[in-house]
Write a protein that holds these residues in place. Structure first.
Motif, PDB file in Angstrom:
ATOM      1  N   SER A  97       0.573  -1.135   0.007  1.00 17.09           N
ATOM      2  CA  SER A  97       0.265   0.054  -0.296  1.00 17.09           C
ATOM      3  C   SER A  97       1.170   0.659   0.380  1.00 17.09           C
ATOM      4  CB  SER A  97      -0.767  -0.219   1.245  1.00 17.09           C
ATOM      5  OG  SER A  97       0.176  -0.120   2.305  1.00 17.09           O
ATOM      6  N   TRP A  98       2.127   1.250  -0.110  1.00 19.15           N
ATOM      7  CA  TRP A  98       2.869   2.152   0.360  1.00 19.15           C
ATOM      8  C   TRP A  98       2.865   3.562  -1.843  1.00 19.15           C
ATOM      9  CZ3 TRP A  98       8.275   2.210  -2.902  1.00 19.15           C
ATOM     10  CH2 TRP A  98       8.671   3.455  -2.789  1.00 19.15           C
ATOM     11  N   ASP A  99       2.752   4.397  -1.376  1.00 23.08           N
ATOM     12  CA  ASP A  99       2.600   5.312  -1.971  1.00 23.08           C
ATOM     13  C   ASP A  99       4.287   5.922  -2.771  1.00 23.08           C
ATOM     14  OD1 ASP A  99       1.863   7.438  -3.886  1.00 23.08           O
ATOM     15  OD2 ASP A  99       0.661   9.052  -2.764  1.00 23.08           O
ATOM     16  N   PRO A 100       4.339   5.373  -3.783  1.00 26.06           N
ATOM     17  CA  PRO A 100       5.967   5.568  -4.471  1.00 26.06           C
ATOM     18  C   PRO A 100       5.947   7.463  -5.019  1.00 26.06           C
ATOM     19  CG  PRO A 100       4.387   4.677  -6.274  1.00 26.06           C
ATOM     20  CD  PRO A 100       4.206   4.297  -5.037  1.00 26.06           C
ATOM     21  N   ALA A 101       4.513   7.694  -4.870  1.00 18.85           N
ATOM     22  CA  ALA A 101       4.556   9.731  -5.319  1.00 18.85           C
ATOM     23  C   ALA A 101       5.358   9.750  -6.518  1.00 18.85           C
ATOM     24  CB  ALA A 101       5.137  10.160  -3.895  1.00 18.85           C
ATOM     25  N   GLY A 102       4.630   8.691  -7.828  1.00 21.93           N
ATOM     26  CA  GLY A 102       5.358   8.804  -8.950  1.00 21.93           C
ATOM     27  C   GLY A 102       6.484   8.428  -8.913  1.00 21.93           C
ATOM     28  N   ARG A 103       7.559   8.235  -8.046  1.00 23.01           N
ATOM     29  CA  ARG A 103       9.696   8.020  -8.129  1.00 23.01           C
ATOM     30  C   ARG A 103       9.062   7.055  -8.814  1.00 23.01           C
ATOM     31  NH1 ARG A 103      10.026   9.391  -1.520  1.00 23.01           N
ATOM     32  NH2 ARG A 103       8.161   8.373  -2.070  1.00 23.01           N
ATOM     33  N   VAL A 104      10.214   6.633  -9.651  1.00 24.39           N
ATOM     34  CA  VAL A 104      10.542   5.370 -10.873  1.00 24.39           C
ATOM     35  C   VAL A 104      12.859   4.641  -9.386  1.00 24.39           C
ATOM     36  CG1 VAL A 104       8.855   4.892 -12.118  1.00 24.39           C
ATOM     37  CG2 VAL A 104      11.404   6.133 -12.877  1.00 24.39           C
ATOM     38  N   PHE A 105      12.361   3.561 -10.053  1.00 19.36           N
ATOM     39  CA  PHE A 105      13.933   2.226  -9.426  1.00 19.36           C
ATOM     40  C   PHE A 105      13.867   1.525 -10.140  1.00 19.36           C
ATOM     41  CE2 PHE A 105      10.949   4.166  -5.824  1.00 19.36           C
ATOM     42  CZ  PHE A 105      11.330   5.091  -4.890  1.00 19.36           C
ATOM     43  N   ASP A 118       2.493  -9.491   0.650  1.00 17.88           N
ATOM     44  CA  ASP A 118       1.469 -10.425  -0.289  1.00 17.88           C
ATOM     45  C   ASP A 118       2.915 -11.008  -1.457  1.00 17.88           C
ATOM     46  OD1 ASP A 118      -0.187 -10.442  -2.608  1.00 17.88           O
ATOM     47  OD2 ASP A 118      -1.306 -10.782  -0.859  1.00 17.88           O
ATOM     48  N   PRO A 119       2.846 -12.091  -1.968  1.00 17.52           N
ATOM     49  CA  PRO A 119       3.666 -12.239  -3.271  1.00 17.52           C
ATOM     50  C   PRO A 119       3.444 -12.033  -4.516  1.00 17.52           C
ATOM     51  CG  PRO A 119       2.738 -14.617  -2.132  1.00 17.52           C
ATOM     52  CD  PRO A 119       2.401 -13.164  -1.501  1.00 17.52           C
ATOM     53  N   VAL A 120       2.024 -11.498  -4.149  1.00 15.48           N
ATOM     54  CA  VAL A 120       1.888 -11.135  -5.799  1.00 15.48           C
ATOM     55  C   VAL A 120       1.254  -9.648  -5.627  1.00 15.48           C
ATOM     56  CG1 VAL A 120      -0.387 -11.763  -7.307  1.00 15.48           C
ATOM     57  CG2 VAL A 120       0.644 -13.154  -6.406  1.00 15.48           C
ATOM     58  N   ALA A 121       0.796  -9.243  -4.599  1.00 17.83           N
ATOM     59  CA  ALA A 121       0.222  -7.999  -4.751  1.00 17.83           C
ATOM     60  C   ALA A 121       2.007  -7.185  -4.669  1.00 17.83           C
ATOM     61  CB  ALA A 121      -0.203  -6.964  -3.658  1.00 17.83           C
ATOM     62  N   GLY A 122       2.907  -7.395  -4.097  1.00 15.29           N
ATOM     63  CA  GLY A 122       4.059  -7.157  -3.523  1.00 15.29           C
ATOM     64  C   GLY A 122       5.279  -6.858  -5.073  1.00 15.29           C
ATOM     65  N   ALA A 123       4.910  -8.504  -5.974  1.00 17.09           N
ATOM     66  CA  ALA A 123       5.532  -7.978  -6.986  1.00 17.09           C
ATOM     67  C   ALA A 123       5.405  -6.860  -8.242  1.00 17.09           C
ATOM     68  CB  ALA A 123       5.372  -9.948  -7.427  1.00 17.09           C
ATOM     69  N   ALA A 124       3.520  -7.619  -7.853  1.00 16.29           N
ATOM     70  CA  ALA A 124       3.471  -6.044  -8.953  1.00 16.29           C
ATOM     71  C   ALA A 124       3.421  -4.639  -8.725  1.00 16.29           C
ATOM     72  CB  ALA A 124       1.677  -6.469  -8.826  1.00 16.29           C
ATOM     73  N   LYS A 125       3.665  -4.936  -7.400  1.00 18.33           N
ATOM     74  CA  LYS A 125       4.310  -3.491  -6.752  1.00 18.33           C
ATOM     75  C   LYS A 125       5.349  -2.847  -7.078  1.00 18.33           C
ATOM     76  CE  LYS A 125       2.181  -0.118  -5.160  1.00 18.33           C
ATOM     77  NZ  LYS A 125       1.981   0.282  -3.326  1.00 18.33           N
ATOM     78  N   ALA A 126       6.288  -3.831  -6.971  1.00 22.57           N
ATOM     79  CA  ALA A 126       7.736  -4.021  -7.900  1.00 22.57           C
ATOM     80  C   ALA A 126       7.822  -3.727  -8.898  1.00 22.57           C
ATOM     81  CB  ALA A 126       8.654  -5.247  -7.149  1.00 22.57           C
ATOM     82  N   ALA A 127       7.349  -3.822  -9.621  1.00 19.93           N
ATOM     83  CA  ALA A 127       6.694  -4.165 -11.335  1.00 19.93           C
ATOM     84  C   ALA A 127       6.662  -2.611 -11.527  1.00 19.93           C
ATOM     85  CB  ALA A 127       6.130  -5.004 -11.740  1.00 19.93           C
ATOM     86  N   ALA A 128       5.489  -2.377 -10.610  1.00 18.18           N
ATOM     87  CA  ALA A 128       4.924  -0.502 -10.850  1.00 18.18           C
ATOM     88  C   ALA A 128       5.819   0.448 -10.325  1.00 18.18           C
ATOM     89  CB  ALA A 128       3.604  -0.690 -10.271  1.00 18.18           C
TER      90      ALA A 128
END
Length: 263
Positions: A97-105, A118-128
Motif C-alpha cells: 500500500s506504499w505510495d511511491p509518489a511517482g518515483r521510479v527505481f 503478499d507475494p503477488v501484490a508485492g511483485a506487482a507493486k515492484a513491477a510498477a
C-alpha cells in the motif's frame, strides 16, 4: 511455541513483532555477503534502490556502501525510527500500500522480509515502481550449524514444543517454501522475466553469548512467552558451552530475482 504460518504475510502480529528491541536486532542479526550485494548491484541499470522491509537498515547500509541511493520502506515505525537514527531514509508503510509518489527505481530489494509481503501484490507493486530492466531481488539467509549442534538444538525445540522451530531454523532447505512463494508471486504478477535463484555461501563464527543474543530476534521466537524463552535459551547456551563456547554457522544467502520486462 508459535510457528511460521503457510501464508506469512497474513500473520501481522508476528510480522510486526521484530521492533520490540531494534538495538538488539541491529547488532545481532546476520548480515549478507559482499558477493551477493555486488551481484545484485551489477545486474541493475542504475543506483536507485528501494529496500522493502528495511528494518533497522542492515541491508540498506550494505547497498549504500556499494554506491546505491537507497530508500527504505518499513511497516514498523520502531524499526524505521532506529534506521533514521543511523542516517537512513525510511518511509513507514506496508509495501503493498506504499505510495511511491511517482518515483521510479532501478532495484527493489528485500532482505529476510519478502515473506511478510503478499507475494503477488508485492511483485506487482515492484513491477510498477521499477524502470524497464530494473530488478527485483528478495533474499534470505539459510543457516546450517554443524550437524552435531543442529541435532542437539533440534532436540531442545522438540522438548519445548510439539511443533518446533528447529526444522525451519536449521535445515539447509528451510527457506524453500518462502522462495517457492516468491517465484510463484513474480510469475503471477507479470511484468518480469523468468525469476532466477542465486546462491552465495558464507560463514560466521558465533560465541555462546552472540548466538543467544540473536536467537530471540528470529522468526516466531519474538512471540514466545518470556519464561518459555528463558528455558530454551538456557538449554541452547549449555549446548554451545559443551561445544567449546563457540561454533561456525554456515550460511547460504538465497536470492530470488527477476528483471522488469522492457515493455
Amino acid at each position: 511455541m508459535p510457528t511460521l504460518p503457510s501464508e506469512p504475510h497474513r500473520a501481522r502480529t508476528m510480522a510486526e513483532s521484530f521492533g520490540t528491541d531494534p538495538a538488539r536486532y541491529d547488532r545481532s542479526r546476520p548480515s549478507y555477503p559482499d558477493a551477493m550485494v555486488s551481484a545484485i548491484v551489477a545486474a541493475t541499470p542504475g543506483p536507485d534502490v528501494v529496500d522493502v522491509g528495511a528494518g533497522t537498515g542492515i541491508a540498506t547500509r550494505l547497498f549504500r556502501a556499494a554506491g546505491c541511493r537507497v530508500l527504505g520502506v518499513e511497516v514498523d515505525p520502531r524499526m524505521a525510527d532506529w534506521a533514521r537514527g543511523c542516517g537512513l531514509d525510511v518511509e513507514v508503510a506496508a509495501f503493498e500500500s506504499w505510495d511511491p509518489a511517482g518515483r521510479v527505481f532501478d532495484a527493489v530489494v528485500s532482505g529476510q522480509s519478502w515473506h511478510w509481503v503478499d507475494p503477488v501484490a508485492g511483485a506487482a507493486k515492484a513491477a510498477a515502481v521499477l524502470r524497464p530492466g530494473g530488478r527485483l531481488a528478495a533474499f534470505w539467509n539459510v543457516s546450517q550449524p554443524p550437524p552435531d549442534l543442529a541435532e542437539a538444538f533440534a532436540e531442545v525445540y522438540r522438548r519445548v514444543a510439539p511443533n518446533p522451530l528447529a526444522p525451519r531454523a536449521f535445515a539447509a532447505t528451510g527457506h524453500s517454501p518462502l522462495t517457492d512463494r516468491a517465484i510463484d508471486g513474480i510469475r503471477r504478477a507479470g511484468g518480469f522475466d523468468e525469476p532466477e535463484e542465486w546462491l552465495f555461501d558464507w560463514n560466521r563464527t558465533y560465541t555462546r553469548d552472540e548466538w543467544l543474543d540473536q536467537l530471540p530476534t528470529s522468526g516466531a521466537h519474538t512471540l514466545v512467552p518470556p519464561e518459555e524463552l528463558g528455558g530454551l535459551l538456557a538449554d541452547i547456551g549449555a549446548i554451545v558451552d559443551a561445544a567449546g563456547g563457540s561454533f561456525v554457522m554456515r550460511y547460504t544467502a538465497v536470492v530470488i530475482t527477476a528483471a522488469r520486462t522492457a515493455t
